[in-house]
Design a protein around this motif. Structure first.
Motif, PDB file in Angstrom:
ATOM      1  N   ASN A 251       0.815  -1.223   0.000  1.00 13.29           N
ATOM      2  CA  ASN A 251       0.000   0.000   0.000  1.00 13.29           C
ATOM      3  C   ASN A 251       0.845   1.267   0.000  1.00 13.29           C
ATOM      4  O   ASN A 251       0.398   2.318   0.429  1.00 13.29           O
ATOM      5  N   ARG A 252       2.066   1.127  -0.521  1.00 16.40           N
ATOM      6  CA  ARG A 252       2.977   2.270  -0.498  1.00 16.40           C
ATOM      7  C   ARG A 252       2.449   3.427  -1.358  1.00 16.40           C
ATOM      8  O   ARG A 252       2.633   4.587  -1.023  1.00 16.40           O
ATOM      9  N   TYR A 253       1.819   3.083  -2.463  1.00 13.53           N
ATOM     10  CA  TYR A 253       1.391   4.143  -3.389  1.00 13.53           C
ATOM     11  C   TYR A 253      -0.120   4.245  -3.526  1.00 13.53           C
ATOM     12  O   TYR A 253      -0.616   5.195  -4.103  1.00 13.53           O
ATOM     13  N   LEU A 258      -2.850   5.575   1.659  1.00 15.15           N
ATOM     14  CA  LEU A 258      -1.940   6.642   2.074  1.00 15.15           C
ATOM     15  C   LEU A 258      -2.502   7.348   3.309  1.00 15.15           C
ATOM     16  O   LEU A 258      -3.708   7.290   3.557  1.00 15.15           O
ATOM     17  N   LEU A 443       6.927   5.019 -12.457  1.00 14.31           N
ATOM     18  CA  LEU A 443       7.729   6.151 -11.974  1.00 14.31           C
ATOM     19  C   LEU A 443       9.013   6.294 -12.790  1.00 14.31           C
ATOM     20  O   LEU A 443       9.880   7.117 -12.478  1.00 14.31           O
ATOM     21  N   VAL A 444       9.116   5.463 -13.818  1.00 11.19           N
ATOM     22  CA  VAL A 444      10.248   5.467 -14.752  1.00 11.19           C
ATOM     23  C   VAL A 444      11.577   5.438 -13.993  1.00 11.19           C
ATOM     24  O   VAL A 444      12.452   6.278 -14.223  1.00 11.19           O
ATOM     25  N   GLU A 445      11.680   4.464 -13.108  1.00 11.92           N
ATOM     26  CA  GLU A 445      12.970   4.298 -12.445  1.00 11.92           C
ATOM     27  C   GLU A 445      13.942   3.693 -13.450  1.00 11.92           C
ATOM     28  O   GLU A 445      13.535   3.288 -14.549  1.00 11.92           O
ATOM     29  N   LYS A 446      15.201   3.584 -13.072  1.00 13.53           N
ATOM     30  CA  LYS A 446      16.235   3.209 -14.051  1.00 13.53           C
ATOM     31  C   LYS A 446      15.944   1.871 -14.729  1.00 13.53           C
ATOM     32  O   LYS A 446      16.233   1.683 -15.903  1.00 13.53           O
ATOM     33  N   ASP A 465      -1.005  11.660 -20.446  1.00 12.71           N
ATOM     34  CA  ASP A 465      -0.070  12.612 -19.839  1.00 12.71           C
ATOM     35  C   ASP A 465       0.975  11.937 -18.945  1.00 12.71           C
ATOM     36  O   ASP A 465       1.705  12.618 -18.230  1.00 12.71           O
ATOM     37  N   PRO A 467       4.383  10.401 -17.667  1.00 12.04           N
ATOM     38  CA  PRO A 467       5.790  10.567 -18.060  1.00 12.04           C
ATOM     39  C   PRO A 467       6.357   9.306 -18.708  1.00 12.04           C
ATOM     40  O   PRO A 467       7.253   9.387 -19.536  1.00 12.04           O
ATOM     41  N   ARG A 470       6.240   9.458 -22.502  1.00 10.30           N
ATOM     42  CA  ARG A 470       7.227  10.400 -23.045  1.00 10.30           C
ATOM     43  C   ARG A 470       8.612   9.768 -23.039  1.00 10.30           C
ATOM     44  O   ARG A 470       9.370   9.883 -23.997  1.00 10.30           O
ATOM     45  N   TYR A 471       8.916   9.067 -21.948  1.00 13.98           N
ATOM     46  CA  TYR A 471      10.227   8.437 -21.811  1.00 13.98           C
ATOM     47  C   TYR A 471      10.390   7.307 -22.823  1.00 13.98           C
ATOM     48  O   TYR A 471      11.410   7.219 -23.513  1.00 13.98           O
ATOM     49  N   ALA A 474      10.948   8.439 -26.264  1.00 13.22           N
ATOM     50  CA  ALA A 474      12.304   8.993 -26.439  1.00 13.22           C
ATOM     51  C   ALA A 474      13.339   7.893 -26.650  1.00 13.22           C
ATOM     52  O   ALA A 474      14.370   8.123 -27.288  1.00 13.22           O
ATOM     53  N   THR A 475      13.060   6.702 -26.134  1.00 12.45           N
ATOM     54  CA  THR A 475      14.042   5.613 -26.309  1.00 12.45           C
ATOM     55  C   THR A 475      14.093   5.149 -27.768  1.00 12.45           C
ATOM     56  O   THR A 475      15.063   4.537 -28.182  1.00 12.45           O
TER      57      THR A 475
ATOM     58  N   ARG B 260       2.540   7.634   8.031  1.00  6.54           N
ATOM     59  CA  ARG B 260       3.049   6.260   7.974  1.00  6.54           C
ATOM     60  C   ARG B 260       4.547   6.277   8.230  1.00  6.54           C
ATOM     61  O   ARG B 260       5.076   5.434   8.953  1.00  6.54           O
ATOM     62  N   HIS B 444       8.037  16.740 -14.352  1.00  5.08           N
ATOM     63  CA  HIS B 444       7.181  15.540 -14.386  1.00  5.08           C
ATOM     64  C   HIS B 444       6.851  15.132 -15.814  1.00  5.08           C
ATOM     65  O   HIS B 444       5.963  14.309 -16.031  1.00  5.08           O
ATOM     66  N   LEU B 445       7.549  15.715 -16.764  1.00  4.92           N
ATOM     67  CA  LEU B 445       7.385  15.384 -18.184  1.00  4.92           C
ATOM     68  C   LEU B 445       5.950  15.492 -18.652  1.00  4.92           C
ATOM     69  O   LEU B 445       5.421  14.584 -19.311  1.00  4.92           O
ATOM     70  N   PRO B 447       2.863  16.626 -20.985  1.00  2.00           N
ATOM     71  CA  PRO B 447       2.884  16.603 -22.450  1.00  2.00           C
ATOM     72  C   PRO B 447       3.428  17.889 -23.073  1.00  2.00           C
ATOM     73  O   PRO B 447       3.998  17.856 -24.153  1.00  2.00           O
ATOM     74  N   LEU B 468      14.316  11.536 -13.624  1.00  2.89           N
ATOM     75  CA  LEU B 468      13.592  11.136 -14.834  1.00  2.89           C
ATOM     76  C   LEU B 468      13.743  12.167 -15.948  1.00  2.89           C
ATOM     77  O   LEU B 468      13.948  11.817 -17.116  1.00  2.89           O
ATOM     78  N   ARG B 471      17.167  11.872 -17.483  1.00  3.31           N
ATOM     79  CA  ARG B 471      17.334  10.612 -18.229  1.00  3.31           C
ATOM     80  C   ARG B 471      16.586  10.670 -19.553  1.00  3.31           C
ATOM     81  O   ARG B 471      17.023  10.129 -20.560  1.00  3.31           O
ATOM     82  N   THR B 472      15.407  11.323 -19.536  1.00  2.00           N
ATOM     83  CA  THR B 472      14.630  11.410 -20.777  1.00  2.00           C
ATOM     84  C   THR B 472      15.337  12.301 -21.786  1.00  2.00           C
ATOM     85  O   THR B 472      15.428  11.962 -22.972  1.00  2.00           O
ATOM     86  N   LEU B 475      18.118  10.806 -23.749  1.00  2.00           N
ATOM     87  CA  LEU B 475      17.742   9.926 -24.870  1.00  2.00           C
ATOM     88  C   LEU B 475      17.375  10.728 -26.110  1.00  2.00           C
ATOM     89  O   LEU B 475      17.241  10.181 -27.202  1.00  2.00           O
TER      90      LEU B 475
END
Lengths: 499, 497
Positions: A251-253, A258, A443-446, A465, A467, A470-471, A474-475, B260, B444-445, B447, B468, B471-472, B475
């Motif tokens: 339940n972290r996110y 929360l 969350l687009v972590e590595k 919308d 991220p 978008r990421y 871009a790849t 928490r 937060h990228l 649009p 992020l 990193r974006t 690329l």
């Protein structure tokens, strides 16, 4: 009536203010809050799970909806509620589901309101306290099985305040509760708190031995209730499941798990400040039972916003205890020109149930004659990308889908489980690894792209919308195959073959 | 025994000294983890250099020339002076002394109410909570100012209340939290009025009014004293500006506490509620109102949690005493008439101040080698990449308009004598809602990120390497990596052929 009314109540049919409040609430919810009741995705997974059970004649306790954990077994602790929701949906569609849960909420609050009336607090205080509780509980007033915990919790609190022989109803109630929602553990906690609280209250006068001896019957009822709670298809596992669902990893996110955001949800801030003020002004120390309830619910409400509703509802008697000594005690029977009105505690509940039956019966008729009216009042959640799906459903990419957490339920509902999802609202079914991997991706972590490869994801159905989109674009390894304001579809580019 | 011989510090003074020493030994790294410290020093240094206040922005390309309310100007000058003498350790030690003096005052108030034992226990509970927002920044002046205000208000001598007026005037030039002092005064006036609420007798009403006359006059004078600062009464609007919704949503310290993670705060709140319910008869009304107000503030913003708990030390002490702890405490078992040692209430705070001054002097005079060794105990966060700064110093800035990380803005202001024009820094209130929300959207990228980068004419970027956004962009063919290490990346826009 067990409230010791001064005159016979044989002919009483007028409802108490609690009954009128519940009736008003029910009608208001049905006529104005249909979209709100149906806004949460879990409702739709429960419905499809229930329908599957109706079709197959057995409990659904393994995954049939995902591409990540297909066939994995899980503790379907809400199977009874799902079955009921599936049946309601078959009978009257989403309106029937919403109306039923509106009735559950109205009845729960009626019972709590009636409890306050029996504690002899002034009518204005009861109305203010219950209305405040309703407003604070409103964010989680959703067509989901936790409303069964509202109902059974309210009945438990009422029975524990009544004491006497009615406490034997507690173990009987645990059986349906344990099959409808995992919150049945609250029923056991409430019983435990009342026992300990009464012992602590009696301690100064009676000493330990006497104080415990007086509670022997209550302890026996609690033990029988514990045994009764095992009467479900999963036995003890259903009780232990509570720990899994509330674990930090799962339940972290998740927004409902929360802690409350006191800037946006400022009414709770006002409520807690008011409660502290009432405690600081109290003429007497509240009973130990109330203090233990305060500890439990304060901790729960500060930890998870979904528990705020339980806290504000089950702390209602504490308000009476704190404020009553400051206020003039009022008679339970309303006087009208010197004549006593005979009021009934049951007629309000009966009227609410009649409205439930009548509206449920009229839903199939209405859906034939004016379906637009129903779909306008009880629409599919506006959070869902219904229009986007309509455009892409005939041309869905092949392979495994990665989807938004909240949209998993939508895909399951729209396709009746034919398009397997990456994840849906039942986080516990997926386990901590998949749940946390999902968040690493969004969350687009590595390691996000590596994880998409690990789960062999071929296409992504996600909010436009985000991220992540978008990421990934871009790849250069993903391409856009659909996009509108709400949703986009990305598909993995096929690797170029060497010439 | 004559008073002139009293040299040993009393428990309150000793407590403050111990707090100062403990923080100096163990909290060097924690106190400098916030970027705001750095820009405060930079602007203080500029004000000292030019001999005038800074009233407009001259460091950004987004808000260049925009008016800025440097409401903490006096703190900034003090911080810059300390930095020029003893570096960052000097600034940190100074603020540790401020915290030590704050605890001395709170101990004294609590001790006056319920005795030393309960006061000590309450301070011991509050100190770990104080660490959550113990940063070398001007808000610590508000801790001290509020403690002083409480000390004066809890004094029975109404004439001493007039000291609040100069205190408020000084406070108004150190930190915007001065409003908090006015609220404390209002709370104590209300508390006094409720406690002595008269019945129906006219004489009682007159006596009641007489008792409130001086505090109300002091309150009104203090309100006027707030205006004695270079910005006048505009300062009163400042808290509204910084607690604006967009800042509150995105800046960590203005967010609502996460209960928490801050489980200890949950326990503290439960304890506050239970003790309030159990022993309310021991609370005078002023303390009840103070508890409600500080509880309200702590729920709203993380940055107010530590202050709330620190300032509620007297309330916690009352609660602890009411639990019966007093009977077993060694400090409480001694009756005043049995005390053999004559203790001084001044020597503790004096010793704390002297220790702090001596350490700062030591840093100032110490040989460079010793000084740099000692400075290692007061490091800046590793995230501020020295490599990136060295690259920029050597190669110059690879573009004209920078898009930088919020925290990095502060560091760039501090690290360069002539920093590159920034997109943003820790002065969110100066940049305003539009620039700040554009910054948030871009990182937060959202649009419209590319469109916004073009609109602001961004041609180079300095960002944490693993973010992020960075990193974006790495690329994206439109951006070229100029420098990269574990902590930072510098990108510049490639020129279209």
């Amino acid at each position: 009536m067990s409230s010791g009314l001064p005159t016979s109540v044989k002919w009483a049919w007028l409802p108490y203010p609690s009954g009128i409040f519940g009736l008003t609430l029910l009608l208001a919810l049905i006529f104005t809050q249909g979209p709100k009741l149906l806004i949460d995705g879990d409702t739709y997974i429960h419905i499809r799970s229930g329908e599957w059970m109706l079709d197959h004649g057995r409990i659904l306790a393994s995954d049939i909806f995902s591409n990540t954990v297909p066939g994995n077994e899980y503790v379907a602790h809400e199977w009874g509620a799902q079955l009921l929701m599936g049946w309601l949906h078959r009978t009257g569609g989403l309106p029937a589901v919403a109306i039923f849960f509106a009735w559950l909420a109205a009845v729960s609050l009626t019972i709590l309101y009636r409890l306050l009336e029996r504690l002899r607090s002034p009518a204005w205080l009861n109305l203010t306290a219950v209305t405040s509780a309703l407003l604070l509980a409103f964010p989680v007033l959703l067509a989901r099985p936790h409303l069964f915990t509202w109902l059974f919790g309210a009945i438990t609190l009422d029975l524990l305040h009544r004491q006497g022989r009615s406490r034997w109803l507690l173990p009987m109630m645990m059986i349906p509760w344990a099959n409808l929602h995992g919150g049945f553990i609250l029923g056991l906690a409430l019983q435990g708190i009342f026992i300990v609280g009464k012992v602590l209250d009696a301690l100064p006068a009676d000493g330990w031995r006497e104080a415990w001896r007086d509670r022997h019957k209550d302890i026996f009822v609690l033990l029988v209730s514990v045994v009764a709670s095992f009467c479900n298809p999963f036995g003890v596992a259903s009780m232990l499941h509570f720990l899994t669902v509330s674990s930090a990893g799962l339940n972290r996110y998740n927004p409902e798990w929360l802690p409350p955001d006191f800037q946006n949800f400022w009414p709770l801030r006002v409520y807690l400040a008011a409660l502290l003020t009432a405690l600081l002004c109290a003429r007497h120390r509240p009973a130990w039972t109330s203090l233990l309830l305060l500890t439990l619910f304060l901790d729960a409400a500060l930890s998870h916003r979904r528990h705020v509703s339980l806290a504000v509802m089950f702390l209602l008697p504490l308000w009476t205890e704190l404020l009553n000594p400051h206020l003039r005690q009022t008679s339970e029977v309303t006087r009208d020109n010197g004549r006593q009105l005979q009021l009934s505690g049951w007629s309000g509940l009966l009227l609410q149930t009649t409205i439930l039956v009548v509206t449920l019966a009229s839903v199939p008729l209405l859906s034939k004659n004016s379906p637009e009216l129903l779909s306008r009042h009880f629409p599919l959640s506006e959070r869902f990308p219904d229009k986007s799906w309509n455009r892409i459903q005939n041309d869905l990419p092949a392979g495994r889908m990665f989807n938004d957490y909240n949209w998993g339920a939508f895909v399951i509902y729209r396709t009746s489980g034919k398009v397997p999802v990456f994840i849906d609202g039942f986080a516990d079914k997926y386990g901590e690894t998949i749940y946390q991997d999902y968040y690493k991706i969004i969350l687009v972590e590595k390691e996000a792209e590596e994880l998409l490869g690990k789960y062999r994801i071929d296409w992504i159905f996600f909010p436009s919308d985000a991220p992540l989109l978008r990421y990934l674009l871009a790849t250069g390894r993903w391409e856009k195959s659909y996009r509108d304001d709400q949703a986009s579809v990305l598909t993995r580019r096929k690797p170029q073959l060497p010439r | 025994m004559g008073r002139q011989r009293a040299l040993l510090p009393d428990p309150a003074g000793l407590c403050g000294l111990v707090v100062f020493l403990v923080l100096s030994l163990f909290s060097g790294a924690k106190v400098l983890r916030d970027g705001d410290t750095l820009w405060h020093i930079r602007f203080g240094a500029l004000m000292l250099e030019h001999g005038e206040l800074i009233t407009h922005d001259s460091f950004s390309h987004t808000a260049y020339g925009q008016p800025w309310l440097a409401h903490e100007w006096l703190s900034e000058i003090i911080m810059a002076a300390l930095y020029s003498w003893a570096g960052l350790p000097g600034v940190a030690l100074f603020y540790f002394a401020i915290v030590g003096l704050t605890f001395t005052l709170l101990f004294k108030i609590a001790s006056r109410l319920v005795g030393d034992g309960s006061a000590l226990a309450a301070v011991a509970i509050a100190l770990p909570f104080a660490m959550t927002h113990l940063l070398a920044r001007p808000h610590l002046f508000t801790w001290l100012g509020a403690a002083l205000t409480l000390f004066i208000l809890s004094n029975d001598n109404d004439r001493a209340h007039w000291l609040l007026v100069p205190l408020t005037a000084l406070w108004a030039n150190l930190h915007g939290g001065v409003l908090f002092g006015l609220v404390l005064q209002a709370i104590f006036i209300a508390g006094r009025l409720i406690d002595s609420c008269p019945g129906r007798s006219r004489v009682a009403w007159l006596t009641w009014w007489q008792s409130a006359k001086i505090p109300i006059a002091v309150f009104l004078s203090s309100t006027l004293a707030v205006g004695i600062n270079p910005f006048g009464f505009e300062l009163l609007l400042f808290p509204l500006l910084v607690s604006n919704k967009i800042f509150a949503a995105e800046i960590g310290e203005w967010q609502s506490p996460d209960f928490r993670l801050m489980w200890y705060l949950r326990l503290w709140i439960i304890a506050l509620f239970l003790t309030a319910a159990c022993r309310n008869n021991l609370y005078p009304w002023a303390w009840r109102l103070l508890a409600i107000f500080l509880f309200w503030e702590a729920l709203g913003h993380v940055r107010h949690v530590s202050m709330a708990i620190v300032l509620l030390v007297p309330v916690a002490a009352i609660s602890i005493k009411s639990l019966g702890w007093r009977r077993s405490g060694p400090l409480n078992s001694i009756k005043p008439e049995e005390v053999q040692l004559v203790l001084s209430s001044w020597s503790g705070p004096l010793l704390t101040t002297v220790c702090c001054a001596a350490l700062i002097l030591l840093f100032t005079l110490a040989p460079t080698q010793w000084r740099s060794r000692a400075e290692r105990r007061f490091p800046l966060p590793k995230e501020y990449s020295q490599g990136a700064i060295d690259y920029l110093l050597k190669e110059g800035f690879p573009g004209r308009r920078l898009f930088n990380h919020y925290e990095w803005g502060d560091y760039l202001l501090f690290a360069f004598k002539e920093p590159p024009p920034l997109f943003i820094d820790g002065r969110a209130d100066m940049y305003g809602e539009r620039i700040f929300s554009d910054y948030v959207k871009m990182i937060h990228l959202a649009p419209q990120t590319d469109e916004m980068l073009s609109r602001y004419g961004i041609d180079w970027v300095l960002f944490p390497a693993n973010h992020l956004f960075a990193r974006t962009l790495q690329l994206d063919a439109a951006w070229k990596i100029r420098y990269r290490d574990d902590h930072a990346v510098i990108l510049s826009k490639t020129v279209k052929q």
